[in-house]
Motif scaffolding. Structure first.
Motif, mmCIF file in Angstrom:
data_model
loop_
_atom_site.group_PDB
_atom_site.id
_atom_site.type_symbol
_atom_site.label_atom_id
_atom_site.label_comp_id
_atom_site.label_asym_id
_atom_site.label_seq_id
_atom_site.Cartn_x
_atom_site.Cartn_y
_atom_site.Cartn_z
ATOM 1 N N GLY A 19 0.860 -1.175 0.001
ATOM 2 C CA GLY A 19 -0.058 0.097 -0.023
ATOM 3 C C GLY A 19 0.997 1.234 0.041
ATOM 4 O O GLY A 19 0.657 2.179 -0.716
ATOM 5 N N ARG A 38 -5.048 1.677 9.664
ATOM 6 C CA ARG A 38 -5.513 1.506 11.124
ATOM 7 C C ARG A 38 -4.617 2.448 11.840
ATOM 8 O O ARG A 38 -4.760 2.745 13.106
ATOM 9 C CB ARG A 38 -5.835 0.232 11.595
ATOM 10 C CG ARG A 38 -4.644 -0.593 11.682
ATOM 11 C CD ARG A 38 -4.661 -2.008 12.013
ATOM 12 N NE ARG A 38 -3.316 -2.675 11.752
ATOM 13 C CZ ARG A 38 -3.253 -3.955 11.920
ATOM 14 N NH1 ARG A 38 -4.003 -4.738 12.373
ATOM 15 N NH2 ARG A 38 -2.116 -4.465 11.635
ATOM 16 N N GLY A 87 -4.744 -5.518 4.920
ATOM 17 C CA GLY A 87 -4.818 -7.094 5.132
ATOM 18 C C GLY A 87 -4.043 -7.461 6.193
ATOM 19 O O GLY A 87 -2.979 -6.946 6.727
HETATM 20 P P1 NAD Z 1 1.747 -5.020 5.489
HETATM 21 O O1 NAD Z 1 1.732 -5.528 6.597
HETATM 22 O O2 NAD Z 1 3.051 -4.234 5.048
HETATM 23 O O3 NAD Z 1 0.948 -3.824 5.157
HETATM 24 C C1 NAD Z 1 -0.394 -4.110 5.531
HETATM 25 C C2 NAD Z 1 -1.042 -2.755 5.909
HETATM 26 O O4 NAD Z 1 -2.473 -2.886 6.152
HETATM 27 C C3 NAD Z 1 -0.670 -2.091 7.243
HETATM 28 O O5 NAD Z 1 -0.279 -0.758 7.150
HETATM 29 C C4 NAD Z 1 -1.576 -2.392 8.211
HETATM 30 O O6 NAD Z 1 -1.751 -1.234 9.258
HETATM 31 C C5 NAD Z 1 -2.908 -2.204 7.491
HETATM 32 N N1 NAD Z 1 -3.956 -2.947 8.062
HETATM 33 C C6 NAD Z 1 -4.194 -4.130 8.840
HETATM 34 N N2 NAD Z 1 -5.344 -4.462 9.318
HETATM 35 C C7 NAD Z 1 -6.176 -3.131 9.021
HETATM 36 C C8 NAD Z 1 -7.387 -2.651 9.238
HETATM 37 N N3 NAD Z 1 -8.341 -3.596 9.909
HETATM 38 N N4 NAD Z 1 -7.653 -1.529 9.061
HETATM 39 C C9 NAD Z 1 -6.946 -0.638 8.174
HETATM 40 N N5 NAD Z 1 -5.575 -1.064 7.847
HETATM 41 C C10 NAD Z 1 -5.135 -2.132 8.297
HETATM 42 O O7 NAD Z 1 1.239 -6.236 4.298
HETATM 43 P P2 NAD Z 1 1.724 -6.000 2.822
HETATM 44 O O8 NAD Z 1 2.641 -7.140 2.503
HETATM 45 O O9 NAD Z 1 2.047 -4.719 2.239
HETATM 46 O O10 NAD Z 1 0.129 -6.483 2.391
HETATM 47 C C11 NAD Z 1 -0.793 -5.701 1.540
HETATM 48 C C12 NAD Z 1 -1.767 -6.765 1.071
HETATM 49 O O11 NAD Z 1 -1.105 -7.551 -0.001
HETATM 50 C C13 NAD Z 1 -2.556 -7.443 1.930
HETATM 51 O O12 NAD Z 1 -4.062 -7.678 1.829
HETATM 52 C C14 NAD Z 1 -1.897 -8.827 1.983
HETATM 53 O O13 NAD Z 1 -2.590 -9.854 2.417
HETATM 54 C C15 NAD Z 1 -1.590 -8.911 0.545
HETATM 55 N N6 NAD Z 1 -0.461 -9.889 0.171
HETATM 56 C C16 NAD Z 1 0.719 -9.742 0.619
HETATM 57 C C17 NAD Z 1 1.646 -10.683 0.260
HETATM 58 C C18 NAD Z 1 3.140 -10.713 0.864
HETATM 59 O O14 NAD Z 1 3.879 -11.566 0.641
HETATM 60 N N7 NAD Z 1 3.557 -9.749 1.422
HETATM 61 C C19 NAD Z 1 1.341 -11.767 -0.578
HETATM 62 C C20 NAD Z 1 0.010 -11.881 -0.995
HETATM 63 C C21 NAD Z 1 -0.845 -10.873 -0.719
#
Ligand code: NAD
Length: 247
Positions: A19, A38, A87
């Protein structure tokens, strides 16, 4: 440059990882961006760094989300795009998956994505040429192995829901889902890297390209689906997974 000139876009989960990379890239491409997360402090830090607006809300909170979406739209002077990157991932085998863990995972990943879209829909429809990009996961297409049933269920839900919403909101709004493979972000910090600091060969080996992705590589795919370069694309599931699912 300028591929999103004049656009006004909310990026949920914009305080971290995929994000945050998306928020920064969208600003470089000329969009006004609201980072919705959040974590108020982290959202504010990312927003400060790239000239975006920060809005704090838990995406699973049905009262807070409409307020946050309205505040973001007011701050940007409108809304014509959403990226749902918020997520959570809590690895747990079947025996360790409590009802609370299962429900919370679906509440954030599926319901949270839905609530943001529901709150934004009227504004996006009024904009007339809007986009939504959801973030699923390669595991929602084909799991990588045991230990993440709740997460897999949630991401399968996001993929299926994207198709339903794309049908309902067409033709005014294009709605697509990006499905990452392993991405080097805070979410994967605890297990992506081996003790040596390199990406765990067992994880890298799952991918034809033999590595994990950067958050910026995911942001580039999200940019494609948000920009006019994908103007005839809606309802698709786009794996950005280095060749694992071959979907
Ligand atoms: P990350 O943990 O770095 O970032 C996730 C962000 O979501 C954080 O800033 C967190 O504060 C925010 N968040 C979590 N719960 C929340 C809520 N209830 N309300 C508002 N904000 C909330 O993770 P990322 O790797 O950047 O993941 C981003 C998306 O990509 C997610 O949906 C994750 O499932 C998906 N994804 C990630 C991967 C990976 O390998 N990193 C792989 C497949 C899918």
């Amino acid at each position: 440059m300028d591929r999103l000139k004049g656009r006004k876009i909310i990026v949920t989960g914009g305080a971290s990882g995929i994000g945050a990379a998306t928020a920064r890239l969208f600003r470089q491409e000329g969009a006004a961006v609201a980072v919705l997360d959040r974590s108020e402090a982290d959202a504010a830090a990312v927003a400060r760094g790239c000239g975006a607006v920060a809005v704090a809300a838990d995406v699973s909170d049905a009262v807070a989300v409409p307020r946050a979406v309205a505040a973001a739209a007011e701050a940007m002077g409108g809304l014509d795009g959403v990226v749902n990157a918020a997520g959570i991932f809590s690895p747990a085998g079947i025996a360790d998956t409590t009802p609370e863990l299962f429900s919370r995972t679906l509440a954030v990943n599926v319901l949270g994505t839905f609530l943001v879209i529901q709150a934004a829909a009227a504004l996006l429809l009024a904009a007339g040429r809007a986009t939504i990009v959801n973030i699923g996961s390669g595991v929602g297409i084909m799991p990588t192995g045991p230990g993440s049933t709740a997460y897999v269920a949630s991401k399968g839900g996001v993929i299926a829901m994207t198709k339903a919403i794309a049908q309902e909101l067409a033709p005014a709004i294009r709605v697509n889902v990006v499905c990452p493979g392993a991405v080097d972000t805070p979410m994967t910090q605890g297990f992506l890297r081996a003790a040596s600091g390199a990406v765990d060969p067992a994880i890298a080996g799952r991918y034809a390209l033999k590595r994990a992705a950067t958050a910026e590589e995911l942001a580039a795919a999200i940019l494609f689906l948000t920009s006019d370069e994908s103007s005839f694309v809606t309802g698709i599931t786009l794996p950005v997974d280095g060749g694992r699912t071959f979907h």
